[in-house]
Design an enzyme around this catalytic site. Structure first.
Site, short mmCIF file in Angstrom:
data_model
loop_
_atom_site.label_atom_id
_atom_site.label_comp_id
_atom_site.label_asym_id
_atom_site.label_seq_id
_atom_site.Cartn_x
_atom_site.Cartn_y
_atom_site.Cartn_z
N ARG A 126 -53.40 -26.70 11.60
CA ARG A 126 -53.22 -26.45 13.07
C ARG A 126 -54.98 -25.64 13.26
O ARG A 126 -55.48 -26.01 14.51
CB ARG A 126 -52.37 -25.59 13.65
CG ARG A 126 -51.06 -26.42 13.70
CD ARG A 126 -49.93 -25.63 14.42
NE ARG A 126 -48.94 -26.54 14.94
CZ ARG A 126 -47.50 -26.32 15.00
NH1 ARG A 126 -47.32 -24.97 14.77
NH2 ARG A 126 -46.59 -26.93 15.24
N LYS A 165 -29.81 -36.42 17.01
CA LYS A 165 -29.06 -36.34 18.18
C LYS A 165 -29.36 -37.24 19.41
O LYS A 165 -30.70 -37.34 19.56
CB LYS A 165 -28.86 -34.89 18.57
CG LYS A 165 -28.03 -34.04 17.90
CD LYS A 165 -27.90 -32.72 18.59
CE LYS A 165 -26.82 -31.73 18.19
NZ LYS A 165 -26.82 -30.36 18.74
N GLY A 197 -41.95 -33.05 15.57
CA GLY A 197 -42.28 -32.21 14.57
C GLY A 197 -41.68 -32.60 13.15
O GLY A 197 -42.40 -32.57 12.02
N GLY A 239 -42.16 -30.65 20.57
CA GLY A 239 -41.48 -30.57 21.85
C GLY A 239 -42.38 -31.17 22.84
O GLY A 239 -42.02 -31.86 23.87
P1 ADP Z 1 -38.37 -34.77 15.51
O1 ADP Z 1 -38.48 -33.37 15.07
O2 ADP Z 1 -39.22 -35.83 14.74
O3 ADP Z 1 -38.13 -35.01 16.76
P2 ADP Z 1 -35.29 -34.69 15.13
O4 ADP Z 1 -35.73 -33.12 15.22
O5 ADP Z 1 -34.74 -35.27 16.21
O6 ADP Z 1 -36.81 -35.12 14.80
O7 ADP Z 1 -34.51 -34.78 13.98
C1 ADP Z 1 -35.08 -34.59 12.43
C2 ADP Z 1 -33.61 -34.07 11.81
O8 ADP Z 1 -32.68 -35.29 11.72
C3 ADP Z 1 -33.98 -34.13 10.37
O9 ADP Z 1 -33.52 -32.93 9.87
C4 ADP Z 1 -32.88 -34.99 9.40
O10 ADP Z 1 -32.42 -34.37 8.34
C5 ADP Z 1 -31.84 -35.09 10.81
N1 ADP Z 1 -31.04 -36.61 10.60
C6 ADP Z 1 -31.69 -37.65 10.31
N2 ADP Z 1 -30.76 -38.53 9.93
C7 ADP Z 1 -29.63 -37.91 9.81
C8 ADP Z 1 -28.21 -38.44 9.68
N3 ADP Z 1 -27.96 -39.49 9.27
N4 ADP Z 1 -27.19 -37.51 9.58
C9 ADP Z 1 -27.59 -36.15 9.95
N5 ADP Z 1 -28.97 -35.86 9.94
C10 ADP Z 1 -29.86 -36.54 10.04
MG MG Z 2 -37.14 -31.56 15.15
#
Ligand code: ADP
Ligand code: MG
Length: 404
Positions: free
Chosen positions: A40, A206, A359, A382
């Site tokens: 960063r 989610k 992230g 975010g």
């Molecule tokens: P980002 O930070 O890129 O927006 P998210 O925070 O939405 O991504 O999601 C990341 C998390 O989702 C990771 O920690 C990963 O382990 C979890 N994840 C991905 N696939 C699954 C799954 N099938 N079951 C449970 N957790 C999952």
């Molecule tokens: Mg995340």
């Protein structure tokens, strides 16, 4: 309306001017308080070099961690000033105050091309509260405001929006830094003028956290590929059993609605890697999405799905990816994310525009050593999510409009 950026400002706008510059120095520290990853800090160097080369006098503001409005020596920016001194090859003064007389004095005695860093903005509760008195105090430190902290642009704090408003009230301007401008250009162009076909890949944990992203992307994208845990809620909407998989029961109806609305635009996995538990890779096996057994949970997309997704990427003109396709933190469930990341790197190589936001997604491609194989990896977790949702980010909205 396009926002004023550092690209629009000439040497005469900058030479000898004190520039209050909000950066994102929210770096990870190890248990000794040492910086464990300075990505960063490095990301702000183009802006800092440009300011210094033109003879601007730079007053840097940043937050670090969550000190909750009180000074906390473990979250001091002092080590960052030392690292920045090394990276710039010249001394960066550290002022252990967040605003006030000592800060004004230090800012007032800067010479052309010199840089100082104030203490963690969030040591003062007025930052997150967007306190007008703090905003005014920060505005007194300079003649121009530059925001290069895309990762904090979704927050209306004194150091991100209040100071810009106070500057503008005083007839001064507020501009995006070069990193911020790059984020706006790549994320903005991918969303507004994508080269087609435009493919979006959404994964992560989610649906509920990403529903606004799905809604914003559906009308724009030619294909929306779904992976990660959110796929499970779609399986349930198809009436399939999901064993012990992570599902959001209160979003099943919504998932059904999206499937009806989107038709074949929305692609959900055909097969998955399941296991009895995250730490039980011995029980891992690949099954069709209609064969997730009792006591099993879906933790990655399967090989048929990976190939299908890669086929879509091979034809894509623009790809936006947010959210890992499986639990990539565990090697047994990382293959889907890795396969798709490699297919995306290849797509970049043959000229597709590829943008990664989120992230955990950024962390996943960094771990794979692929971070420099994409058109753009957003520095804002975010913030990039809110941008993809089509929301107006307060730290951007407040910047001056580009003249002419
Ligand atoms: P980002 O930070 O890129 O927006 P998210 O925070 O939405 O991504 O999601 C990341 C998390 O989702 C990771 O920690 C990963 O382990 C979890 N994840 C991905 N696939 C699954 C799954 N099938 N079951 C449970 N957790 C999952
Ligand atoms: Mg995340």
């Amino acid at each position: 309306m396009a926002k004023l950026t550092l690209h629009d400002l000439g040497d005469a706008d900058l030479r000898g001017r004190r520039v209050v510059t909000r950066v994102d120095f929210n770096v990870p520290l190890d248990d000794q308080g040492r910086i464990s990853d300075d990505t960063r800090i490095r990301a702000t160097l183009p802006t800092l070099d440009r300011l210094r080369e033109t003879g601007a006098r730079v007053v840097l503001l940043s937050h670090l961690g969550r000190p909750k409005g009180k000074p906390n020596p473990a979250m001091s920016l002092r080590p960052v000033a030392e690292r920045l001194t090394e990276l710039l090859g010249r001394r960066v003064d550290f002022v252990p105050e967040t605003s006030g007389a000592a800060a004004e004095q230090a800012a007032g005695s800067l010479g052309d091309g010199e840089v100082l860093l104030l203490e963690n903005t969030r040591f003062d509760a007025g930052d997150e509260a967007n306190d007008p008195a703090i905003s005014e105090a920060l505005a007194r430190l300079g003649d121009l405001y530059v925001n290069d902290a895309f990762g904090a642009a979704h927050r209306a704090h004194a150091s991100t929006t209040g100071v810009a408003e106070a500057m503008k009230r005083g007839g001064k301007r507020a501009a995006a830094g070069l990193l911020m401008a790059q984020e706006l250009e790549y994320l903005g162009r991918a969303l507004d003028q994508p080269r087609r076909p435009f493919v979006a890949i959404l994964g992560g944990s989610k649906i509920s956290g990403k529903i606004d992203v799905i809604r914003a992307l559906l009308p724009r994208a030619d294909r929306l590929l779904i992976g990660g845990a959110m796929a499970n809620t779609f399986f349930r909407a198809l009436g399939l059993a999901t064993g012990d998989s992570l599902v959001e029961p209160d979003r099943v109806e919504l998932a059904a609605e999206l499937l009806r609305e989107a038709g074949d635009k929305l692609v959900i996995p055909e097969d998955v890697v399941v296991a009895r538990a995250l730490d039980d890779s011995g029980s891992a096996q690949t099954v069709g999405r209609d064969a997730i057994g009792d006591g099993f949970r879906a933790l990655d997309v399967g090989p048929v799905t990976r190939t299908r997704f890669a086929g879509e990427l091979a034809r894509a003109g623009t790809v936006l990816w947010n959210g890992p396709l499986g639990v990539f933190e565990e090697p047994a469930f990382a293959a889907g994310t890795e396969f798709v990341a490699r297919a995306l790197a290849e797509a970049t190589g043959r000229g597709a525009v590829t943008v990664i936001g989120g992230g955990d997604s950024a962390a996943a491609v960094a771990v794979l050593g692929l971070a420099d194989r994409f058109t753009h990896v957003s520095t804002g977790g975010g913030a990039s999510l809110e941008f993809m949702e089509g929301k107006e980010l307060p730290g951007i909205a407040v910047l001056s409009d580009r003249e002419g």
